[in-house]
Design an enzyme around this catalytic site. Sequence first.
Site, short mmCIF file in Angstrom:
data_model
loop_
_atom_site.label_atom_id
_atom_site.label_comp_id
_atom_site.label_asym_id
_atom_site.label_seq_id
_atom_site.Cartn_x
_atom_site.Cartn_y
_atom_site.Cartn_z
N ASN A 109 0.87 -1.18 0.00
CA ASN A 109 0.00 0.00 0.00
C ASN A 109 0.91 1.23 0.00
O ASN A 109 1.54 1.53 1.01
CB ASN A 109 -0.90 -0.04 1.24
N LYS A 166 0.12 4.30 -0.20
CA LYS A 166 -0.49 5.49 0.43
C LYS A 166 -0.28 6.72 -0.47
O LYS A 166 -0.34 6.59 -1.68
CB LYS A 166 0.06 5.67 1.85
N HIS A 226 -9.33 1.32 5.21
CA HIS A 226 -8.01 1.46 5.83
C HIS A 226 -8.11 2.39 7.02
O HIS A 226 -8.90 3.35 7.01
CB HIS A 226 -7.00 2.01 4.81
N GLU A 281 -6.41 4.75 8.01
CA GLU A 281 -6.18 6.17 7.72
C GLU A 281 -7.44 6.80 7.10
O GLU A 281 -7.74 7.96 7.35
CB GLU A 281 -4.94 6.32 6.82
N GLU A 309 -4.99 -4.80 10.76
CA GLU A 309 -3.91 -3.81 10.85
C GLU A 309 -4.08 -3.00 12.12
O GLU A 309 -4.80 -1.99 12.14
CB GLU A 309 -3.98 -2.85 9.65
N GLY A 321 3.23 2.15 10.74
CA GLY A 321 4.20 3.23 10.55
C GLY A 321 4.96 3.61 11.81
O GLY A 321 5.62 4.64 11.86
N SER A 332 3.98 -2.29 10.16
CA SER A 332 5.43 -2.40 10.30
C SER A 332 5.99 -3.77 9.86
O SER A 332 6.90 -4.32 10.49
CB SER A 332 5.88 -2.09 11.73
N GLY A 353 5.37 1.23 4.51
CA GLY A 353 6.73 1.76 4.35
C GLY A 353 7.70 0.88 3.57
O GLY A 353 8.38 1.36 2.66
#
Length: 249
Positions: free
Chosen positions: A9, A11, A94, A96, A165, A171, A211, A233
């Site tokens: 992903n 982002k 998600h 976020e 998640e 992150g 992570s 990431g």
Amino acid sequence: MRKKIIAGNWKMNINHLEAEKLLEDLVKCDIKDNHEVIVFPPFTSIPAALKVALNSEIRVGAQNISQYENGAYTGEISSDMLLTLGVKDVIVGHSERREIFKEDNEIVRDKAKKALEDGFHVILCLGENQEIRDRSKEEDFVKNQLINSLKNIDIRGKNIILAYEPIWAIGTGKTCSGEDAEKMCFFIRKTIKELYGEDEASLIRILYGGSVKAENISDLMARDNIDGVLVGGASLKSESFKKLINYEV
Ligand code: 13P
């Protein structure tokens, strides 16, 4: 046997020029048998990513989708727009989107419903924040999220994938241990069994995200109830993403 998934992903990172370069590297990787690799670029990078991924085993998905067909919804992207590009995978719910853009379970449910009806493979994300984890209420919270994000949707026979998640692990570098991630994915599978029966519970794929990196992917992938990973990431650079694709079994 459930096929494993390694999903990246991106982002709001990686413009279309960078996407082209990253994909050019990734398509050279050998993807393991019984594994799928999917990348989720931002909308504007999707066409470039699709062009490079064409004729490769890597699929290109979208990070979000509108629950509406078309019309006066400034800034939104419809299912038809994605399907016409050749996108068949989408992420909904998600954390976020839920936290920053205030998408509640009802909105997430409407998006999941629309995407499933239109034939997408839908990755539905679930996960608790630190405060809920500190109170040891993660199971109640995730069960409630799962029930309400799928309310009145019969997922049997549909292409739905769940992704656990935990927000506190996203992150932050604070990975959920393999043992804890497995415990939650087992719990989610158990809940699917209660809601949709044994067959669906044994077929549905459940991913872990938060992570994930080269150092922990092998442990996560070896767990009985974890069918793959959703990576932020570590999916942004070719070197780190390739290490995930080539993880040691
Ligand atoms: P990180 O891998 O950067 O923690 O992000 C996880 C994530 O949110 C994937 O959707």
